[in-house]
Design an enzyme around this catalytic site. Structure first.
Site, PDB file in Angstrom:
ATOM      1  N   ASP A 147      -3.108 -17.806   1.368  1.00 35.87           N
ATOM      2  CA  ASP A 147      -4.290 -18.423   0.781  1.00 35.87           C
ATOM      3  C   ASP A 147      -4.748 -19.619   1.614  1.00 35.87           C
ATOM      4  O   ASP A 147      -5.950 -19.853   1.783  1.00 35.87           O
ATOM      5  CB  ASP A 147      -4.045 -18.830  -0.673  1.00 35.87           C
ATOM      6  N   TYR A 186       0.814  -1.217   0.000  1.00 34.09           N
ATOM      7  CA  TYR A 186       0.000   0.000   0.000  1.00 34.09           C
ATOM      8  C   TYR A 186       0.851   1.272   0.000  1.00 34.09           C
ATOM      9  O   TYR A 186       0.344   2.359  -0.298  1.00 34.09           O
ATOM     10  CB  TYR A 186      -0.929   0.022   1.213  1.00 34.09           C
ATOM     11  N   ASP A 237      -5.235  -7.099   5.753  1.00 33.20           N
ATOM     12  CA  ASP A 237      -6.455  -6.422   5.352  1.00 33.20           C
ATOM     13  C   ASP A 237      -7.498  -7.438   4.891  1.00 33.20           C
ATOM     14  O   ASP A 237      -8.656  -7.436   5.330  1.00 33.20           O
ATOM     15  CB  ASP A 237      -6.126  -5.437   4.223  1.00 33.20           C
ATOM     16  N   ASP A 291     -11.032  -8.901   7.190  1.00 41.13           N
ATOM     17  CA  ASP A 291     -12.406  -8.752   6.714  1.00 41.13           C
ATOM     18  C   ASP A 291     -13.091 -10.106   6.617  1.00 41.13           C
ATOM     19  O   ASP A 291     -14.289 -10.235   6.897  1.00 41.13           O
ATOM     20  CB  ASP A 291     -12.422  -8.054   5.357  1.00 41.13           C
ATOM     21  N   LYS A 309       3.184 -15.038   1.661  1.00 44.26           N
ATOM     22  CA  LYS A 309       3.229 -15.860   0.442  1.00 44.26           C
ATOM     23  C   LYS A 309       4.689 -16.081   0.080  1.00 44.26           C
ATOM     24  O   LYS A 309       5.181 -15.657  -0.968  1.00 44.26           O
ATOM     25  CB  LYS A 309       2.465 -15.189  -0.696  1.00 44.26           C
TER      26      LYS A 309
END
Length: 351
Positions: free
Chosen positions: A221, A137, A245, A249, A188
């Site tokens: 994942d 970001y 993030d 959620d 990852k």
């Protein structure tokens, strides 16, 4: 010295839910000075910038900041550099609140409101620690342009330094020591160099300062899958900005509604914390009076606990929310009919 809580209601349902939190703050911490400022689209309209230098300075001088939400379709076409969301990013970066705490707990009264079966979420209580001021970001270079062959492209850079990873990992370890002592670090590392580096640094810090911590690693994942398969296997999840993030959620929906979950963003000692509900500005219901105020009220609870050093007041808020839910208080997102004001009244009755 008198403590100050700076309220930044923002856009959409932000003013509605922040107003509810203000009513609670007046009751449980009447000696805290409540101030108010502009952020996001509201600031852009009034001041020409999504976060003014003056508001940022006021945030620095406060003891805690409670934010509502930013953004909405009204500002969808403005230049990216001054979009409402840039005000939030600048606030996080300006305060250097690098550790975002996102609890996911399922109130007993809401077990059957979860999208998962009762046995998967009953008693759920996990904490996601998300790095907040670096990663993809904020990394450079970034942009949208045309390459030397005339092909348009968009790109972002995921970059972390060792100190950035170390400081948020220390926060995760410290929180875990007050819980079950288990940390699952997520990245990852199989396809991303920054993820491989993240795993190396977290592992190295654990070797020299991880006393009492059981550290495991998981690909992001796979973690997303495990959160809906067996979420109670986790206690503290440590993740970078992007994956934190996304995963937080997802975890929010395990609890019944994203309208229930607060967050805290913390920096170094002495830096005011930034507290905000996980939900967004929800422009489709803004002004209709039925937004769920619980996430904002529980964000106040976190502010009382983490920045204002008022655990007794924080406990009162938590217990009041739990009791109101037990008594059947529900907004529309929870399957009820209560308005924002009525839900807040129900919580106040329980205080």
């Amino acid at each position: 010295m008198k403590q100050t809580l700076l309220l930044l209601p923002g856009d959409g349902i932000g003013p509605e839910v922040t107003g509810a939190a203000r009513r609670i703050a007046d009751l449980v911490a009447p000696d805290v000075a409540l101030e108010e400022g502009l952020v996001g689209g509201a600031a852009l309209d009034a001041e020409g910038t999504p976060l003014s230098d003056e508001t940022l300075q006021r945030a620095h001088k406060s003891d805690a900041v409670l934010l509502g939400a930013v953004g909405g379709p009204k500002w969808a076409t403005v230049d990216r550099a001054v979009r409402p969301e840039m005000g939030l990013l600048r606030l996080r970066k300006g305060l250097d609140v690098f550790a975002n705490l996102r609890p996911a707990y399922c109130f007993e009264a809401l077990v059957d409101s979860s999208s998962l079966k009762r046995d998967r979420v009953e008693g759920l209580d996990l904490m996601i620690v998300r790095e907040l001021t670096s990663g993809v970001y904020f990394g450079e270079p970034r942009g949208i342009d045309t390459d030397e062959n005339g092909v348009r492209r968009g790109y972002d850079t995921s970059v972390y330094t060792a100190p950035e990873i170390e400081r948020v990992t220390r926060v995760a370890f410290a929180i875990a020591r007050g819980r079950s002592g288990r940390v699952c670090s997520v990245e990852k590392s199989n396809v991303m160099e920054s993820g491989h580096f993240w795993r190396q640094e977290v592992t190295a810090l654990h070797e020299i300062g991880g006393e009492g911590i059981e550290l495991t690693h998981m690909l992001a994942d796979a973690c997303a899958m495990e959160l809906v398969r067996q979420p109670k296997q986790f206690d503290v999840i440590l993740a970078d900005n992007l994956f934190g993030d996304l995963l937080s959620d997802e975890a929010a929906m395990l609890t019944g509604s994203i309208g229930m979950l607060p967050s805290a963003s913390l920096g170094a000692e002495g830096v005011p914390g930034l507290f905000e509900p996980v939900h967004g500005s929800a422009p489709d219901i803004a002004g209709k009076g039925y937004a769920n105020p619980c996430a904002a009220i529980l964000s106040l609870e976190m502010a009382l606990r983490w920045s204002l050093a008022r655990p007794d007041a924080a406990d009162r808020v938590m217990h009041a929310v739990a009791h109101a839910l037990k008594e059947g208080a529900r907004t529309r997102d929870l399957g009820g009919e209560m308005s924002t004001t009525e839900m807040t009244d129900a919580i106040i009755d329980c205080l």
